[in-house]
Enzyme design. Structure first.
Site, PDB file in Angstrom:
ATOM      1  N   CYS A 196      44.298  40.870  29.118  1.00  0.00           N
ATOM      2  CA  CYS A 196      44.470  39.938  30.097  1.00  0.00           C
ATOM      3  C   CYS A 196      43.720  38.594  29.630  1.00  0.00           C
ATOM      4  CB  CYS A 196      44.207  40.344  31.304  1.00  0.00           C
ATOM      5  SG  CYS A 196      42.679  40.740  31.647  1.00  0.00           S
TER       6      CYS A 196
ATOM      7  N   ARG B  86      42.412  32.944  44.460  1.00  0.00           N
ATOM      8  CA  ARG B  86      41.826  33.923  43.731  1.00  0.00           C
ATOM      9  C   ARG B  86      40.423  34.097  44.442  1.00  0.00           C
ATOM     10  NH1 ARG B  86      40.321  34.291  37.338  1.00  0.00           N
ATOM     11  NH2 ARG B  86      42.354  34.866  37.501  1.00  0.00           N
TER      12      ARG B  86
ATOM     13  N   ARG C  43      51.868  33.463  30.867  1.00  0.00           N
ATOM     14  CA  ARG C  43      51.068  33.344  32.403  1.00  0.00           C
ATOM     15  C   ARG C  43      51.764  32.145  33.069  1.00  0.00           C
ATOM     16  NH1 ARG C  43      46.417  34.991  34.077  1.00  0.00           N
ATOM     17  NH2 ARG C  43      47.581  34.612  36.139  1.00  0.00           N
TER      18      ARG C  43
ATOM     19  N   ASP D 122      40.777  45.456  28.968  1.00  0.00           N
ATOM     20  CA  ASP D 122      40.133  44.323  29.977  1.00  0.00           C
ATOM     21  C   ASP D 122      38.659  44.697  29.816  1.00  0.00           C
ATOM     22  OD1 ASP D 122      39.725  42.298  31.703  1.00  0.00           O
ATOM     23  OD2 ASP D 122      40.403  43.527  33.347  1.00  0.00           O
TER      24      ASP D 122
ATOM     25  N   GLN E 209      49.518  38.443  36.526  1.00  0.00           N
ATOM     26  CA  GLN E 209      49.122  38.552  35.134  1.00  0.00           C
ATOM     27  C   GLN E 209      50.006  39.727  34.438  1.00  0.00           C
ATOM     28  OE1 GLN E 209      46.383  37.738  32.735  1.00  0.00           O
ATOM     29  NE2 GLN E 209      47.759  38.893  31.507  1.00  0.00           N
TER      30      GLN E 209
ATOM     31  N   HIS F 188      45.949  42.173  40.386  1.00  0.00           N
ATOM     32  CA  HIS F 188      46.210  40.753  39.737  1.00  0.00           C
ATOM     33  C   HIS F 188      47.558  40.719  39.462  1.00  0.00           C
ATOM     34  CE1 HIS F 188      45.267  37.249  37.536  1.00  0.00           C
ATOM     35  NE2 HIS F 188      44.565  37.818  36.582  1.00  0.00           N
TER      36      HIS F 188
HETATM   37  N1  NVA Z   1      39.173  42.516  35.744  1.00  0.00           N
HETATM   38  C1  NVA Z   1      38.778  40.970  35.252  1.00  0.00           C
HETATM   39  C2  NVA Z   1      40.168  40.301  35.069  1.00  0.00           C
HETATM   40  C3  NVA Z   1      40.031  38.911  34.450  1.00  0.00           C
HETATM   41  C4  NVA Z   1      41.425  38.282  34.540  1.00  0.00           C
HETATM   42  C5  NVA Z   1      38.066  40.667  36.448  1.00  0.00           C
HETATM   43  O1  NVA Z   1      38.312  40.735  37.598  1.00  0.00           O
HETATM   44  O2  NVA Z   1      37.035  40.034  36.200  1.00  0.00           O
HETATM   45  N1   CP Z   2      43.606  36.562  32.797  1.00  0.00           N
HETATM   46  C1   CP Z   2      43.262  35.866  33.672  1.00  0.00           C
HETATM   47  O1   CP Z   2      43.489  35.932  34.719  1.00  0.00           O
HETATM   48  O2   CP Z   2      42.347  34.583  32.982  1.00  0.00           O
HETATM   49  P1   CP Z   2      41.633  33.681  33.930  1.00  0.00           P
HETATM   50  O3   CP Z   2      40.594  34.433  34.544  1.00  0.00           O
HETATM   51  O4   CP Z   2      40.974  32.387  32.936  1.00  0.00           O
HETATM   52  O5   CP Z   2      42.565  33.277  35.175  1.00  0.00           O
END
Ligand code: NVA
Ligand code: CP
Length: 313
Positions: free
Chosen positions: A272, A108, A300, A231, A138, A135
């Site tokens: 998400c 990540r 998930r 989101d 997800q 992502h």
């Molecule tokens: N678009 C958000 C998704 C978090 C799961 C981010 O990248 O922070």
């Molecule tokens: N939806 C998601 O990816 O959550 P986290 O950022 O908590 O992993």
């Protein structure tokens, strides 16, 4: 022909065929049923998973860690403060070292290029647990959750509202069009998806029979929607832009007026998570009867377990 994903990475769903996603979703439903009937397995016994994090996570980390661990595998959490990744050691060298010690790697972080390099140089399956661009894990959970509600996603009308150029909008466009679900991205002109990606996804939609639309008009997007998805307005790494995002995105907040505009009492709300309640969605909607966000979060784990079963065993 039987689907075989052994040894494959998941960096973006652009690399996957519809029948491969179908295969992952089938395994996901099976492993969820196993868990509910208290069946235990040790499918990852003797295996190790490196989990690399440049950004924070609750769901993705816990999904990978519990899914791998409860099947007898040993997940190792490595934050950017624990290892050299691109700082004192190149991503390529880190990948080669991890590939000698681990059966798989999840990442990540910021750049899509990093997860691609990890896959190229490690020689083991690499899973994208979120980058600035995509992502994909997800979206597997999202498709599973929609299937649980509606049976089949093909032919449904999916609407994503909000920041139309973030990792979720990008990935949801791909996932829904792959599986034949009509997808509308509802966003202000300033936050519409990258035209090059839209063109690629139009090609995917043409193959599956899905319709992909990009619009700034609530009146165009919402009638007959089966799913409204949103989101956060400022993704991780973009927090300083929140003020400008609020100014642009206020009309795109999911509230009861927006849900009513669908004209569909069965329309579900998805996110998400984590959510900023009061920004992209009202408390009333996320806590209300149309919201499936907790099923989505739970899924998930099942979809990530399925991904690792399909690619590692
Ligand atoms: N678009 C958000 C998704 C978090 C799961 C981010 O990248 O922070
Ligand atoms: N939806 C998601 O990816 O959550 P986290 O950022 O908590 O992993």
């Amino acid at each position: 022909m039987a689907v075989n994903l052994h040894g494959r990475s998941l960096l973006t769903l652009l690399d996957y065929e519809p029948e491969q996603v179908r295969h992952l979703l089938n395994i996901s439903h099976t492993v969820k049923a196993e868990r509910y009937s208290r069946q235990q397995h040790q499918r990852f016994q003797g295996m190790t998973l490196a989990m690399l994090f440049e950004k924070r996570s609750t769901r993705t980390r816990c999904a990978f860690e519990t899914a791998f661990g409860e099947e007898g595998g040993h997940p190792v959490f490595l934050s950017k403060d624990d290892i050299q990744l691109g700082a004192k050691e190149s991503v390529e060298d880190t990948a080669r070292v991890l590939g000698r010690m681990f059966d798989a790697i999840m990442f990540r972080g910021f750049k899509q290029e990093t997860v691609e390099l990890l896959a190229e140089y490690s020689g083991v399956p690499v899973y994208n647990g979120l980058t600035d661009r995509f992502h994909p894990t997800q979206v597997l959970a999202d498709l599973m959750t929609i299937e649980e509600r509606f049976g089949d996603v093909a032919g449904l009308n999916f609407v994503y509202t909000g920041d139309g150029r973030n990792n979720m909008a990008n990935s949801l466009m791909i996932g829904s069009c792959l599986m034949g679900m009509n997808c509308t991205i509802l966003a202000p002109a300033e936050l519409c998806p990258d035209p090059e990606l839209v063109e690629t996804v139009q090609g995917i939609a043409a193959d599956s029979g899905a319709v992909l639309a990009i619009t700034s008009s609530l009146e165009e997007a919402l009638p007959d929607a089966d799913v409204i998805y949103t989101d956060v307005w400022a993704s991780m790494g973009e927090e300083s832009r929140m003020k400008e995002r609020i100014a642009l995105l206020e009309p795109y907040r999911v509230d009861s007026a927006m849900m009513d505009m669908t004209g569909n009492d069965e329309c579900i709300f998805m996110h998400c998570l984590p959510a900023v309640k009061g920004n992209e969605v009202t408390e009333e909607i996320i806590e209300g009867p149309s919201s499936v966000v907790w099923d989505e979060a739970e899924n998930r784990k099942h979809t990530i377990k399925a991904l690792m079963i399909a690619t590692l065993l």
